[in-house]
Design a protein around this motif. Structure first.
Motif, mmCIF file in Angstrom:
data_model
loop_
_atom_site.group_PDB
_atom_site.id
_atom_site.type_symbol
_atom_site.label_atom_id
_atom_site.label_comp_id
_atom_site.label_asym_id
_atom_site.label_seq_id
_atom_site.Cartn_x
_atom_site.Cartn_y
_atom_site.Cartn_z
ATOM 1 N N PHE A 1 37.545 35.211 52.237
ATOM 2 C CA PHE A 1 39.038 35.625 52.089
ATOM 3 C C PHE A 1 39.837 34.827 51.206
ATOM 4 N N CYS B 1 41.675 37.804 46.316
ATOM 5 C CA CYS B 1 40.414 38.715 46.221
ATOM 6 C C CYS B 1 40.162 40.080 47.254
ATOM 7 N N PRO C 1 36.301 41.218 50.317
ATOM 8 C CA PRO C 1 36.271 41.188 51.679
ATOM 9 C C PRO C 1 36.707 42.494 52.227
ATOM 10 N N ASN D 1 28.135 36.766 48.134
ATOM 11 C CA ASN D 1 28.225 35.153 48.569
ATOM 12 C C ASN D 1 26.696 34.950 48.911
ATOM 13 N N HIS E 1 29.073 30.504 46.314
ATOM 14 C CA HIS E 1 30.290 29.900 46.699
ATOM 15 C C HIS E 1 29.996 28.235 46.934
HETATM 16 FE FE1 SF4 Z 1 36.318 37.115 46.695
HETATM 17 FE FE2 SF4 Z 1 34.196 35.442 46.134
HETATM 18 FE FE3 SF4 Z 1 36.455 34.502 47.793
HETATM 19 FE FE4 SF4 Z 1 34.592 36.207 48.600
HETATM 20 S S1 SF4 Z 1 34.391 33.961 47.933
HETATM 21 S S2 SF4 Z 1 37.032 36.249 48.741
HETATM 22 S S3 SF4 Z 1 34.144 37.513 47.032
HETATM 23 S S4 SF4 Z 1 36.423 35.161 45.255
#
Ligand code: SF4
Ligand code: SAH
Ligand code: F3S
Length: 440
Positions: free
Chosen positions: A162, A166, A169, A204, A242
């Motif tokens: 989240f 973005c 999710p 992810n 990530h």
């Molecule tokens: Fe979006 Fe990546 Fe953040 Fe998940 S980790 S909310 S896919 S930018």
């Protein structure tokens, strides 16, 4: 035998959509469809869409408008919208664009054959559920035809992070990892069909925690190490990661697993701690830099790639300077940068944005810097010896094009090279978008 119906699929967005398009083609293959590259020939057109930025979503509607004459010429043509715009907007798409027959979200495309039958019978069909059953288990097994030497394999889907900007999710749902045994079987099948490089996909991907064959859960590093044992599978990559899920064993694998390629896409989005906090990234710029240090200690020649957003709500000149400073410190081999786009339903969409002209100017400056770094990384390959997996013929007779370990496109003109070969190549030149070389 009846003549096969023709399916035209256009894919937008990330590699996950590329993988999904292949799966949808297989699913409809069981209903008698063959893929065509020409929309004019199609009995069914599917747009596999992306919702990540406003422009991406708007493109879908303008593209749909362009199919109007095709539908007028062929009343049997069915038009479907799949992917993340389908998930986010659902039946709204049908209201906005009456020529759409079918809307299917990313989690229900295994139901496409039934939906296809329904639209053939004259209905309009929408399915954007997040079902209990696993779509991968309900897909027909594809034809055993030969595959291109490099393939994608989705191992994890969805996101629980989240980030404030973005939509993922919401469009892809919660994080789900596929079981290890399934993935090993699918990878084995790919290798048997000629695949030599697999890119493991996930929104992810490094948060992967799939059920192991003997109980317990496996992380991504363990999965990679197991896949590396598959005979015939020479190269493994993964994307997108990530920073907060970059665990010790995965960093270690970059140092000691030779089949894991020295290229890593590790988005940071911003170099400002204030903005990172506002983005809900849950890491600082310093955390990221120390992580890069550890990765480079494990694999000194690792080529890094990243994603950046400029003009996030509240971003000041100083915040932007911090981003430039981080970029200078890291030195990227490749990067993607975007102007912030407010997405309906995300927390950041409620906040006051940065002036558009300011954001555009920042994006230009950032792209100039990233462009220089990318150029420098590419030029630095000249004189080096790399491995290239050759994927397809080039434009000149006798030329083959492939990817180096570092994911640079490389072309070599030599009649001895076959598709699917991995050859040792000395890089001799650096062109605008690719490298040239000779076999060693
Ligand atoms: Fe979006 Fe990546 Fe953040 Fe998940 S980790 S909310 S896919 S930018
Ligand atoms: N899961 C990946 C990336 C997903 S989206 C990750 O966490 O890094 C790919 C990229 O699109 C993001 O890294 C981000 O840079 C960009 N992006 C996502 N939402 C955006 C938005 N609302 N405006 C502009 N760029 C965005
Ligand atoms: Fe786009 Fe969906 Fe991928 S929004 S980037 S296609 S996950």
């Amino acid at each position: 035998m009846a003549e096969a119906k023709k399916l035209f699929i256009k894919t937008y967005g990330c590699q996950m959509n590329v993988y999904d398009s292949e799966r949808m083609a297989e699913a409809l293959g069981a209903s008698g469809y063959q893929v065509t590259g020409m929309p004019e020939d199609a009995d069914m057109i599917l747009l596999n869409t992306c919702h990540i930025r406003e422009k991406a979503a708007e493109k879908v509607y303008s593209e749909l408008g362009r199919f109007k004459p095709l539908k007028a010429a062929n009343p049997d043509l069915k038009i479907g919208v799949a992917g993340c715009v389908a998930q986010a907007e659902g039946a709204e798409i049908m209201r906005r664009q009456p020529l759409v027959d079918l809307v299917v979200g990313p989690q229900t495309y295994h139901r496409l054959p039934a939906m296809e039958a329904a639209v053939r019978a004259g209905a309009r069909a929408v399915d954007t559920e997040f079902p209990e059953e696993d779509k991968f288990e309900h897909l027909p097994k594809g034809p055993r035809a030969k595959r291109a030497p490099a393939a994608f394999l989705t191992v994890q889907e969805g996101c629980d992070k989240f980030c404030a900007f973005c939509v993922v999710p919401y469009t892809r749902g919660a994080e789900v990892s596929r079981p290890v045994a399934r993935l090993l079987a699918e990878a084995q099948g790919l290798v048997e069909r000629g695949v030599r490089e697999i890119t493991l996909l996930g929104q992810n991907v490094n948060a992967y925690h799939g059920g192991g064959p003997e109980g317990g859960t496996w992380g991504l590093a363990r999965l990679i190490r197991e896949l590396a044992q598959l005979e015939g599978l020479e190269r493994i990559r993964y994307t997108t990661s990530h920073p907060n899920d970059m665990e010790d064993d995965l960093i270690a694998a970059h140092g000691d697993e030779p089949r894991l390629m020295p290229y890593l896409h590790l988005p940071v989005q911003s170099g400002s701690d204030r903005i990172l906090k506002a983005m809900n990234r849950k890491h600082t710029a310093e955390d990221y830099l120390r992580l890069i240090e550890r990765l480079r200690a494990a694999r000194p020649d690792l080529l890094l790639s990243g994603d950046f957003i400029v003009g996030f709500p509240g971003e000041t000149d100083q915040d932007f300077e911090d981003t430039l400073a981080l970029v200078r410190e890291v030195g990227y081999g490749q990067a993607y940068s975007f102007k912030y786009s407010a997405r309906p339903g995300t927390p950041a969409a409620e906040r006051k944005g940065v002036d558009d002209a300011v954001a555009s100017e920042r994006l230009q400056r950032l792209q100039a810097l990233l462009g220089q770094q990318q150029r420098a990384a590419q030029d630095a390959m000249v004189g080096r010896v790399v491995h290239v997996l050759f994927e397809k013929p080039g434009r000149i007779a006798g030329q083959m094009v492939g990817k180096s370990d570092y994911l640079h496109a490389v072309h070599v003109t030599d009649p001895r090279i076959l598709r699917g070969d991995i050859r040792v190549v000395r890089i001799t030149e650096s062109g605008p978008n690719s490298l040239g070389g000779v076999l060693v």
